[in-house]
Each structure stands twice: as structure tokens, then as C-alpha cells.
Design an enzyme around this catalytic site. Structure first.
Site, mmCIF file in Angstrom:
data_model
loop_
_atom_site.group_PDB
_atom_site.id
_atom_site.type_symbol
_atom_site.label_atom_id
_atom_site.label_comp_id
_atom_site.label_asym_id
_atom_site.label_seq_id
_atom_site.Cartn_x
_atom_site.Cartn_y
_atom_site.Cartn_z
ATOM 1 N N HIS A 18 7.305 -44.254 -5.234
ATOM 2 C CA HIS A 18 7.538 -43.937 -3.814
ATOM 3 C C HIS A 18 6.785 -42.664 -3.439
ATOM 4 O O HIS A 18 6.172 -42.562 -2.391
ATOM 5 C CB HIS A 18 9.031 -43.726 -3.544
ATOM 6 C CG HIS A 18 9.840 -44.964 -3.684
ATOM 7 N ND1 HIS A 18 9.956 -45.897 -2.689
ATOM 8 C CD2 HIS A 18 10.575 -45.424 -4.714
ATOM 9 C CE1 HIS A 18 10.735 -46.877 -3.087
ATOM 10 N NE2 HIS A 18 11.131 -46.612 -4.327
ATOM 11 N N GLU A 43 11.207 -30.704 -17.793
ATOM 12 C CA GLU A 43 11.790 -30.246 -16.518
ATOM 13 C C GLU A 43 12.919 -29.278 -16.836
ATOM 14 O O GLU A 43 14.007 -29.701 -17.226
ATOM 15 C CB GLU A 43 12.314 -31.434 -15.701
ATOM 16 C CG GLU A 43 11.195 -32.248 -15.105
ATOM 17 C CD GLU A 43 11.629 -33.114 -13.922
ATOM 18 O OE1 GLU A 43 12.566 -32.726 -13.194
ATOM 19 O OE2 GLU A 43 11.033 -34.173 -13.759
ATOM 20 N N ASP A 71 8.595 -31.190 -7.257
ATOM 21 C CA ASP A 71 10.024 -31.238 -7.531
ATOM 22 C C ASP A 71 10.751 -31.141 -6.201
ATOM 23 O O ASP A 71 10.388 -30.328 -5.345
ATOM 24 C CB ASP A 71 10.445 -30.105 -8.474
ATOM 25 C CG ASP A 71 11.761 -30.444 -9.152
ATOM 26 O OD1 ASP A 71 11.913 -31.588 -9.602
ATOM 27 O OD2 ASP A 71 12.649 -29.580 -9.196
ATOM 28 N N PHE A 147 13.991 -44.323 -0.811
ATOM 29 C CA PHE A 147 14.663 -44.322 -2.116
ATOM 30 C C PHE A 147 15.759 -43.264 -2.130
ATOM 31 O O PHE A 147 15.861 -42.435 -1.224
ATOM 32 C CB PHE A 147 13.645 -44.079 -3.242
ATOM 33 C CG PHE A 147 12.979 -42.722 -3.214
ATOM 34 C CD1 PHE A 147 11.944 -42.453 -2.338
ATOM 35 C CD2 PHE A 147 13.392 -41.708 -4.088
ATOM 36 C CE1 PHE A 147 11.323 -41.209 -2.316
ATOM 37 C CE2 PHE A 147 12.778 -40.459 -4.073
ATOM 38 C CZ PHE A 147 11.742 -40.214 -3.178
ATOM 39 N N LYS A 170 8.564 -41.791 8.105
ATOM 40 C CA LYS A 170 9.094 -40.728 7.232
ATOM 41 C C LYS A 170 7.997 -39.720 6.917
ATOM 42 O O LYS A 170 8.220 -38.504 6.890
ATOM 43 C CB LYS A 170 9.664 -41.343 5.941
ATOM 44 C CG LYS A 170 10.242 -40.318 4.978
ATOM 45 C CD LYS A 170 10.750 -40.913 3.672
ATOM 46 C CE LYS A 170 11.111 -39.823 2.678
ATOM 47 N NZ LYS A 170 11.409 -40.313 1.330
ATOM 48 N N HIS A 175 9.956 -33.616 4.052
ATOM 49 C CA HIS A 175 9.763 -32.416 3.244
ATOM 50 C C HIS A 175 8.476 -32.530 2.424
ATOM 51 O O HIS A 175 7.712 -31.588 2.294
ATOM 52 C CB HIS A 175 10.972 -32.230 2.318
ATOM 53 C CG HIS A 175 11.394 -33.472 1.580
ATOM 54 N ND1 HIS A 175 11.538 -34.691 2.199
ATOM 55 C CD2 HIS A 175 11.660 -33.712 0.264
ATOM 56 C CE1 HIS A 175 11.895 -35.614 1.314
ATOM 57 N NE2 HIS A 175 11.964 -35.036 0.128
ATOM 58 N N ARG A 176 8.224 -33.756 1.884
ATOM 59 C CA ARG A 176 7.018 -33.980 1.073
ATOM 60 C C ARG A 176 5.778 -33.889 1.943
ATOM 61 O O ARG A 176 4.754 -33.378 1.512
ATOM 62 C CB ARG A 176 7.143 -35.360 0.401
ATOM 63 C CG ARG A 176 6.222 -35.555 -0.784
ATOM 64 C CD ARG A 176 6.705 -36.658 -1.699
ATOM 65 N NE ARG A 176 7.971 -36.329 -2.301
ATOM 66 C CZ ARG A 176 9.119 -36.925 -2.003
ATOM 67 N NH1 ARG A 176 9.165 -37.914 -1.150
ATOM 68 N NH2 ARG A 176 10.239 -36.534 -2.566
HETATM 69 P P1 IMP Z 1 12.506 -35.092 -8.360
HETATM 70 O O1 IMP Z 1 13.083 -34.431 -9.599
HETATM 71 O O2 IMP Z 1 11.506 -34.274 -7.651
HETATM 72 O O3 IMP Z 1 12.032 -36.485 -8.600
HETATM 73 O O4 IMP Z 1 13.635 -35.218 -7.277
HETATM 74 C C1 IMP Z 1 14.985 -35.089 -7.586
HETATM 75 C C2 IMP Z 1 15.796 -36.115 -6.862
HETATM 76 O O5 IMP Z 1 15.895 -35.772 -5.484
HETATM 77 C C3 IMP Z 1 15.256 -37.520 -6.888
HETATM 78 O O6 IMP Z 1 15.595 -38.186 -8.069
HETATM 79 C C4 IMP Z 1 15.955 -38.116 -5.714
HETATM 80 O O7 IMP Z 1 17.269 -38.454 -6.097
HETATM 81 C C5 IMP Z 1 16.014 -36.942 -4.742
HETATM 82 N N1 IMP Z 1 14.889 -37.006 -3.767
HETATM 83 C C6 IMP Z 1 13.748 -36.288 -3.799
HETATM 84 N N2 IMP Z 1 12.959 -36.607 -2.768
HETATM 85 C C7 IMP Z 1 13.623 -37.557 -2.085
HETATM 86 C C8 IMP Z 1 13.301 -38.305 -0.907
HETATM 87 O O8 IMP Z 1 12.239 -38.187 -0.291
HETATM 88 N N3 IMP Z 1 14.226 -39.189 -0.508
HETATM 89 C C9 IMP Z 1 15.411 -39.372 -1.160
HETATM 90 N N4 IMP Z 1 15.754 -38.714 -2.250
HETATM 91 C C10 IMP Z 1 14.860 -37.809 -2.718
#
Ligand code: IMP
Length: 190
Positions: A18, A43, A71, A147, A170, A175-176
Site C-alpha cells: 500500500h 525497528e 515509519d 489499510f 487519500k 501524512h505520507r
Molecule cells: P509502519 O511501522 O510505518 O508500517 O506503521 C505502523 C502502523 O501504523 C501500520 O502497521 C499501520 O497499522 C499504521 N499505519 C501507518 N500508516 C497508515 C495509513 O496510512 N493508514 C492506516 N494505518 C496506517
């Protein structure tokens, strides 16, 4: 970092498809080509920026080239910014229904998604780029797009959750989008 005179390229390290698709859509606008490698990295438990710096350094040294990692997490004000840096674990354990239970009868539903891009090279000090989007936690899950917490999060100025918005929608405000855009603006000027 230039592939040739006209195109910039960057390698994004993530196991999340995603995130890859979102990043591709965002970088297109900057004429930056995204190469994707699914590679695990340590991590550490800590602030988003620390996680990106530590993981980014590790990967850049192993691959011997510049890379980005990301992250992210969901930070809910009335839960003292939980799940925050525990977002991934909490999504796998409590899930969205568990978050909704914690928010039962809670008036203040303000929350933020935060994303930190870590840019690292084998030799230089890593740099981080933050992106934040504010919004509200919905009273029930809505939508099939996206997701993880997307069906719970209603971004400011909208009456739909991220889960109800298309990827393109989106990508306009996430945020991304904001962290990648901060990175892309800086990277283009290198
Ligand atoms: P990660 O460690 O950067 O992959 O993000 C930690 C967790 O934050 C992910 O496993 C998701 O549960 C949640 N997360 C991060 N970005 C999103 C998003 O854009 N939509 C929904 N959940 C997110």
C-alpha cells in the site's frame, strides 16, 4: 543519485505494498522514479524519527546506496497519543474494533496520522522528513479502501474516512503525502 540527466530515482525500503503504491503516485508528480525493495531492517522501539534513522542507516550501509524508509502511526489525543509508535502491534492485536471499544463514550475524538521518511546513505548522516494529518476517529469502521486504521480516520475537512476515499484522494492529503513531498522537494534540489 541521478539515473541519467533527466530522471531522479530513489529506493524505498518497505514490505507494505500500500505504501509503495501511495509513494509511486506522489513521486510521479515530482518526476522521481521509485525503485522498491522489500527488505527487513531492525525497528527499534522509540520515536518515529529514531526508528527511521536507525533502520535507514542499517539498510543504506548493507545495500551501499541511498535509500528511504518510512515509519508511521496513528496518535489519538484522548488516549494520551496511543497507539502511536505501537500502531503496528496494536493493529495486529486490538485491531480497529479494539480501538473503537477504547473510544466508547469518549467525546474528544481528535487524532493524527504521522509519517516520518528517513533518508540515509552509506556515509552521510541520515535526514528525516515529517508529515502530519489531523482528523477524527469515526464511531464505526467505514470503507474498504486503504489499510489498517484507514476505515477509522476522518481527515479534517472531510466527512468520509480514509477507507472511503480512493487512493488518489487519500494521496492528496495524507501524512505520507506530506512527508514524501517534504522529502521530494529537498531531494530535487540536491
Ligand atoms: P509502519 O511501522 O510505518 O508500517 O506503521 C505502523 C502502523 O501504523 C501500520 O502497521 C499501520 O497499522 C499504521 N499505519 C501507518 N500508516 C497508515 C495509513 O496510512 N493508514 C492506516 N494505518 C496506517
Amino acid at each position: 543519485m541521478n539515473k541519467n540527466e533527466d530522471s531522479l530515482v530513489i529506493t524505498f525500503i518497505t514490505g507494505n505494498q500500500h505504501k509503495v503504491k501511495e509513494a509511486q503516485g506522489i513521486f510521479q508528480k515530482f518526476d522521481i522514479e521509485l525503485e522498491h525493495i522489500d527488505l527487513g531492517y531492525p525497528e527499534i522501539q522509540g520515536e518515529l524519527a529514531d526508528v527511521s534513522i536507525f533502520g535507514g542507516k542499517d539498510v543504506a550501509r548493507r545495500l551501499e546506496k541511498p535509500i528511504i524508509v518510512e515509519d508511521a502511526g496513528l496518535f489519538i489525543r484522548s488516549l494520551k497519543w496511543f497507539p502511536g509508535t505501537y500502531s503496528s502491534y496494536v493493529q495486529d492485536t486490538l485491531g480497529n474494533s479494539g480501538i473503537l471499544k477504547l473510544m466508547d463514550n469518549v467525546q474528544d475524538r481528535y487524532a493524527e496520522f504521522r509519517s516520518v521518511i528517513g533518508f540515509a546513505t552509506p556515509k552521510t548522516e541520515p535526514k528525516t522528513f515529517l508529515g502530519v494529518v489531523g482528523g477524527q476517529i469515526a464511531h464505526q469502521e467505514k470503507g474498504k479502501h486503504g489499510f489498517a486504521y484507514d476505515p477509522l480516520f476522518i481527515p479534517e475537512g472531510y466527512d468520509k474516512t480514509f477507507g472511503e476515499l480512493t487512493r488518489e484522494e487519500k494521496n492528496e492529503l495524507s501524512h505520507r503525502r506530506r512527508s514524501l513531498e517534504n522529502f521530494a522537494c529537498w531531494y530535487k534540489d540536491l
